[in-house]
Write an enzyme that holds these catalytic residues in place. Structure first.
Site, PDB file in Angstrom:
ATOM      1  N   ASP A  43       0.836  -1.380  -0.039  1.00 43.86           N
ATOM      2  CA  ASP A  43       0.106  -0.008  -0.028  1.00 43.86           C
ATOM      3  C   ASP A  43       0.935   1.201  -0.105  1.00 43.86           C
ATOM      4  OD1 ASP A  43      -2.289   1.786   0.304  1.00 43.86           O
ATOM      5  OD2 ASP A  43      -2.435   1.598   2.415  1.00 43.86           O
ATOM      6  N   SER A  44       0.367   2.509  -0.138  1.00 35.13           N
ATOM      7  CA  SER A  44       1.005   3.681  -0.217  1.00 35.13           C
ATOM      8  C   SER A  44       1.510   4.030   1.184  1.00 35.13           C
ATOM      9  CB  SER A  44       0.097   4.714  -0.863  1.00 35.13           C
ATOM     10  OG  SER A  44      -0.996   4.834  -0.282  1.00 35.13           O
ATOM     11  N   GLY A  72      -2.951   9.304  -3.488  1.00 38.43           N
ATOM     12  CA  GLY A  72      -4.188   9.630  -4.052  1.00 38.43           C
ATOM     13  C   GLY A  72      -4.089  11.043  -4.410  1.00 38.43           C
ATOM     14  N   CYS A 111      -3.901  -1.078  -2.339  1.00 36.45           N
ATOM     15  CA  CYS A 111      -4.105   0.306  -2.310  1.00 36.45           C
ATOM     16  C   CYS A 111      -4.577   0.683  -3.579  1.00 36.45           C
ATOM     17  CB  CYS A 111      -2.693   1.044  -2.411  1.00 36.45           C
ATOM     18  SG  CYS A 111      -2.653   2.691  -3.047  1.00 36.45           S
ATOM     19  N   ASN A 112      -6.043   1.157  -3.461  1.00 32.76           N
ATOM     20  CA  ASN A 112      -6.928   1.643  -4.531  1.00 32.76           C
ATOM     21  C   ASN A 112      -6.381   2.518  -5.395  1.00 32.76           C
ATOM     22  OD1 ASN A 112      -9.832   0.496  -4.094  1.00 32.76           O
ATOM     23  ND2 ASN A 112      -8.953   0.994  -2.100  1.00 32.76           N
ATOM     24  N   THR A 113      -5.443   3.316  -4.869  1.00 30.35           N
ATOM     25  CA  THR A 113      -4.965   4.272  -5.907  1.00 30.35           C
ATOM     26  C   THR A 113      -4.048   3.630  -6.950  1.00 30.35           C
ATOM     27  OG1 THR A 113      -5.205   6.024  -4.360  1.00 30.35           O
ATOM     28  CG2 THR A 113      -3.696   6.513  -6.034  1.00 30.35           C
ATOM     29  N   GLU A 160      -7.332   8.745  10.050  1.00 30.68           N
ATOM     30  CA  GLU A 160      -5.934   8.934  10.694  1.00 30.68           C
ATOM     31  C   GLU A 160      -6.095   9.604  12.066  1.00 30.68           C
ATOM     32  OE1 GLU A 160      -2.979   9.590   7.768  1.00 30.68           O
ATOM     33  OE2 GLU A 160      -3.265   7.730   6.914  1.00 30.68           O
ATOM     34  N   CYS A 189     -11.372   2.283  -0.750  1.00 27.39           N
ATOM     35  CA  CYS A 189     -10.133   3.098  -0.164  1.00 27.39           C
ATOM     36  C   CYS A 189      -9.976   2.165   1.101  1.00 27.39           C
ATOM     37  CB  CYS A 189     -10.413   4.531   0.320  1.00 27.39           C
ATOM     38  SG  CYS A 189      -8.887   5.032   0.936  1.00 27.39           S
ATOM     39  N   HIS A 201      -8.494   2.859   3.903  1.00 22.21           N
ATOM     40  CA  HIS A 201      -8.975   3.398   5.234  1.00 22.21           C
ATOM     41  C   HIS A 201     -10.484   3.324   5.731  1.00 22.21           C
ATOM     42  CE1 HIS A 201      -5.057   5.171   4.743  1.00 22.21           C
ATOM     43  NE2 HIS A 201      -4.975   5.928   6.033  1.00 22.21           N
TER      44      HIS A 201
END
Lengths: 267, 267
Positions: A13-14, A46, A76-78, A154, A186, A188
């Site tokens: 993931d990012s 993103g 990671c969706n992006t 976050e 996403c 998150h």
């Protein structure tokens, strides 16, 4: 290199969002070793350009392949939205990703239409609509970028009035459409699930791609005969490019358990 | 290299926030050329570790010094908080920064106590309190990290109910202290000024370090005899490490005019 049953699963993931995928993998496949890579020095992706995201994605893919993973999960969706072809072109092992997993689950569930929420880059890439339409061109898809959800998660504001008003504001146009399924696009967003379910109401089913990608992983290991035959406590290793303030606290919240075996990679 | 009056002023930030400083420089010093550097591929710095921020800061400082700037402005509170000594050690020209500028203004204004708001890294560094106490050890300083303000500004939510509730939540503990001055310790925050003034009430004066650092710059050019003697339209050049979605739109909002002469640096 040949994929080996005893090799770890690679997840990347990012940043730390992909830990929600690691968490569901741990629950669904409790004997698999996992190597996680989070590019915390360059997060968030993103808001970056396609070229930059593609270059960063290649670098991470090569890092994990060099560690002999048996399967790669783009958590990671992006990255899945703009660089999945790069990962597939480089990879010598099977590749799964959260967008494909979410799209498949949405198409199975929906009878009316699908809403998709994510970061601006994911939404602008139109990757979910493309994936859903490749599976069933008749499904209507309505998308909405929600850039404030990641910082809210976050900050740990998962159920206060700011989070509730923000969710209502972002979801208002989506709810005006005829949808019965909402894809959390996403990694998150699973932490906002109770709040989002409250805002959208009981008539809309949420698709959590952390869960669906873990199911796909189990099916892929079945099909390829790659389940780890060992029945000992698995090894988890986390690589990050930076260890920012409160990383252990936030990471443990995503992971649902204490985050240990953390190693910083300096690029 | 020797500083030259006709050379540009170098301004840098981790992203686009420093454009609020460029904006006030353009108004205060309308004949000065300006080179801006925004590290948009690696923004935000506010959640990264000290070592990473210091390494990135050195790289940017060297980039601008190689372009013969006559003065360097650290227009990023996070970099000023944790890496100002690196910049000063490398620089062959005078260095100004937003923290020193904000601290000086706050000490001049306050009669009771100073509140400081900023990113988690800036606040945790305690740099404002140190700078203020170096000027006047008797001033009381109360600090509060506001991690959601940057994403709110970038979303353009400057005056809605989410922004108002978020500001009230963050400022509640600060307002319980006896303060008469509130330092906006992040270059994004000037865009929230009307809302923040409403939330804190008329009894508290806001310190906008974009304005105070522009004043310091004018004074430094006076002192060093480095005002540009030319009376022609100045040249503005913007270097960024990435050109993300909506960058021109958001950048123009910070700058208060159209953002042109944009060039991407690939590191």
């Amino acid at each position: 290199m040949a994929a080996q049953a005893r090799s770890p699963i690679g997840v990347f993931d990012s940043g730390i969002g992909g830990l929600t995928v690691v968490r569901t993998l741990m629950e669904r496949l409790p004997f698999e070793d996992i190597i996680y890579f989070g590019d915390t020095a360059r997060v968030p992706y993103g808001v970056k350009s396609r070229d930059t995201i593609r270059a960063f994605t290649r670098q991470i893919t090569e890092f994990l392949l060099a560690r002999d993973v048996k399967l790669l999960i783009v958590a990671c969706n992006t990255m899945a939205a703009v660089a999945i072809d790069e990962v597939r072109a480089l990879s010598t092992v099977p590749v799964l990703d959260v967008i494909d997993a979410g799209a498949r689950a949405a198409v199975e569930i929906t009878r009316k239409g699908v809403g998709v929420i994510g970061t601006p880059t994911t939404i602008n890439s139109n990757a979910y609509a493309r994936s859903i339409h490749a599976l069933n061109p008749a499904v209507h898809v309505y998308s909405q970028a929600c850039p404030l959800f990641v910082p809210l998660v976050e900050e740990g504001w998962l159920d206060n009035e700011v989070a509730r008003l923000t969710a209502r504001e972002y979801l208002k146009p989506v709810l005006e459409e005829q949808i019965d399924t909402l894809v959390l696009g996403c990694t998150h967003y699973p932490l906002l699930k109770p709040l989002l379910q409250e805002v959208v109401g009981p008539g809309i089913q949420l698709v959590d791609s952390a869960i669906t990608v873990a199911e796909q992983t189990a099916a892929a290991l079945d099909r390829l005969g790659l389940h780890n035959p060992q029945r000992v406590a698995p090894h988890y290793q986390y690589y990050v490019t930076d260890v920012p303030l409160r990383f252990q606290t936030i990471g443990s919240r995503f992971l649902g358990r204490e985050l240990t075996h953390l190693e910083q990679v300096r690029w």
